[in-house]
Design an enzyme around this catalytic site. Structure first.
Site, short mmCIF file in Angstrom:
data_model
loop_
_atom_site.label_atom_id
_atom_site.label_comp_id
_atom_site.label_asym_id
_atom_site.label_seq_id
_atom_site.Cartn_x
_atom_site.Cartn_y
_atom_site.Cartn_z
CD GLU A 1 6.97 6.74 6.47
OE1 GLU A 1 7.65 5.75 5.57
OE2 GLU A 1 5.86 6.34 6.83
CD GLU B 1 -5.31 12.44 -12.72
OE1 GLU B 1 -5.41 11.72 -13.68
OE2 GLU B 1 -5.14 12.22 -11.38
#
Length: 270
Positions: A81, A112
């Site tokens: 953004e 992960e």
């Protein structure tokens, strides 16, 4: 664990399946109200981390967010953004997630758990001392993130983190740790809830403050925003009208000519 993992502690509520929709929403909202107060307590640490970011960006560095699961996705959202909101180049703020782009939508099993992959992902972007890396992990125990920050430390790269467990391995690894202790989740262990909200609030603070420091906001307006839809074109037109005290037609013409609010205003004034 050698520390108290409060994000995994038992919920303050039980028998959720017996609650009505109204009761569920009321209780979730009650828990959510505690999050901004927890963020407030971490403001000194957030300040210390945030002050590093514009300093690095002004000198040609980049801001990296690195995380897994919800934490990784939140970093990607914030990074993605920045260009449309503040008009900065793509690649100034970069979000990395364990498992790669596929993991943005779908969970990638065991991604992960690699202690080396995070550093490999950073190296693929030619990470250097000019950059700053913020690890995001609610638990503070994610190997992908911890391993990446450890290697950053070894290579004199500035490191920060956003986590929700005091004394976690991640908090102990980052040079500028931010710990927002939100306590047990409404659904036990579901850190996409309060912990995720806390992380999003802190990310908003870091990127917005950094962009203001870089001069990407004038007054309180996003004068460098990308005009990517009709709503934003209309907003840009109104910004120019307000700043220059001119008609909608003239403002629209200026915006079309220059493609940017700041450029349009500066051209008119000069």
């Amino acid at each position: 664990m050698a520390f108290k993992k409060t994000t995994e502690a038992d919920s303050h509520y039980n028998h959720l399946e017996k609650m009505s929709v109204s009761e569920l929403l009321h209780n979730i909202n009650k828990e959510d109200k505690t999050v901004p107060l927890a963020v407030e307590k971490a403001l000194p640490e957030i300040t210390m981390l945030t002050e590093i970011v514009p300093e690095k960006l002004k000198n040609g560095g980049r801001l990296f967010y690195i995380g897994a699961g919800t934490s990784g996705r939140l970093g990607i959202v914030d990074a993605s953004e920045c260009p449309p909101t503040f008009g900065v180049p793509h690649g100034m703020v970069i979000g990395l997630i364990a498992g790669g782009d596929k993991a943005i939508r779908d969970a990638v099993e065991f991604a992960e758990d690699s202690e080396n992959q995070g550093w490999d992902d950073l190296k693929s972007h030619d990470i250097s001392e000019k950059d700053v890396v913020i690890g995001i992990a609610a638990s503070g125990t994610t190997p992908y993130v911890i391993g990446a920050l450890q290697k950053c430390n070894e290579n004199n790269i500035a490191t920060g983190c956003i986590t929700c467990n005091e004394g976690s391995p991640l908090a102990n690894t980052a040079k500028f740790p931010v710990v927002v202790t939100v306590g047990p989740e409404f659904v036990t262990g579901s850190s996409r809830m309060k912990a995720g909200t806390a992380q999003k609030l802190v990310l908003n603070m870091i990127s917005t403050a950094a962009m203001v420091q870089l001069g990407r906001v004038k007054g309180n307006k996003m004068v460098d925003m990308q005009l990517s839809n009709n709503k934003l074109v209309d907003r840009g037109t109104r910004m120019i009208m307000s700043e220059l005290n001119i008609s909608s037609e003239e403002a629209s013409k200026l915006l079309q000519q220059h493609g940017n609010v700041r450029k349009a205003v500066n051209s008119y004034k000069n």
